[in-house]
Scaffold this active site. Sequence first.
Site, PDB file in Angstrom:
ATOM      1  N   ASP A 139      -8.750 -10.514 -36.507  1.00 19.03           N
ATOM      2  CA  ASP A 139     -10.074  -9.879 -36.498  1.00 19.03           C
ATOM      3  C   ASP A 139      -9.916  -8.477 -35.900  1.00 19.03           C
ATOM      4  O   ASP A 139      -8.802  -7.990 -35.709  1.00 19.03           O
ATOM      5  CB  ASP A 139     -11.078 -10.719 -35.705  1.00 19.03           C
ATOM      6  CG  ASP A 139     -10.755 -10.756 -34.217  1.00 19.03           C
ATOM      7  OD1 ASP A 139      -9.648 -10.323 -33.824  1.00 19.03           O
ATOM      8  OD2 ASP A 139     -11.608 -11.202 -33.438  1.00 19.03           O
TER       9      ASP A 139
ATOM     10  N   LYS B 164      -9.376 -14.900 -43.060  1.00 18.26           N
ATOM     11  CA  LYS B 164      -9.543 -14.983 -41.615  1.00 18.26           C
ATOM     12  C   LYS B 164     -10.232 -16.287 -41.214  1.00 18.26           C
ATOM     13  O   LYS B 164      -9.774 -16.988 -40.302  1.00 18.26           O
ATOM     14  CB  LYS B 164     -10.356 -13.792 -41.098  1.00 18.26           C
ATOM     15  CG  LYS B 164     -10.504 -13.757 -39.585  1.00 18.26           C
ATOM     16  CD  LYS B 164     -11.256 -12.517 -39.124  1.00 18.26           C
ATOM     17  CE  LYS B 164     -12.736 -12.644 -39.439  1.00 18.26           C
ATOM     18  NZ  LYS B 164     -13.523 -11.533 -38.871  1.00 18.26           N
TER      19      LYS B 164
END
Length: 223
Positions: free
Chosen positions: A138, A120
């Site tokens: 997320d 991420k």
Amino acid sequence: MKQADIFEFYRRLAESNPTPETELEYVNPYTLLVAVALSAQATDVGVNKATRKLFADVKTPEAMLELGEEGLKQHIKTIGLFNMKAKNVMAAARILVDEYGGEVPRERAMLEKLPGVGRKTANVVLNVAFGQPTIAVDTHIFRVSNRTGLALGKDPLAVELKLEKVTPEPFLTHAHHWLILHGRYICKARTPECWRCPVADLCAFKPKTPAPKSKSSAAPAAR
């Protein structure tokens, strides 16, 4: 969600915010990398508050090493898990200096080798710093993708791969920011604000959350 609806979904988000940007404050790719790593399990507001003074003086991995781990901790001690994060930031700075000439690499695999940097974080850096069409999933993007029917998936990687597949090419570069901002401010976790959502009619979520009753329209209290 049908492909035509997906195009319209992004078109409306783009219309309301043509050039979305990260809410994390940074001055260059290195400070962005640090900020994103610090933002894990923390808010952007909290990270910005802690890094404003830090980034005024520390803009390179060399400067970070000069500051030292204890010096870094003094700047970020208001951020959750700051001890571990400080250790990772220093270790990453050492690798960047020793192996990459102090430059932030532009490849996901290289970024993911840095301590404290997962997929991420790497995707955010590639997208924001280098303009690559990556999508960092997320909690907000995971929720929006599944709730709306845009991209169903049981885990972040599945959602990321699905989003990359279904997102029309003109919207790929900014898709990450449109979705995260939509999830942060409208398609909220507990009470999505469907009554002011620009894509409510395209969304699979039911029942739609009604607008809150205004105080003026509420029944008068009994005396």
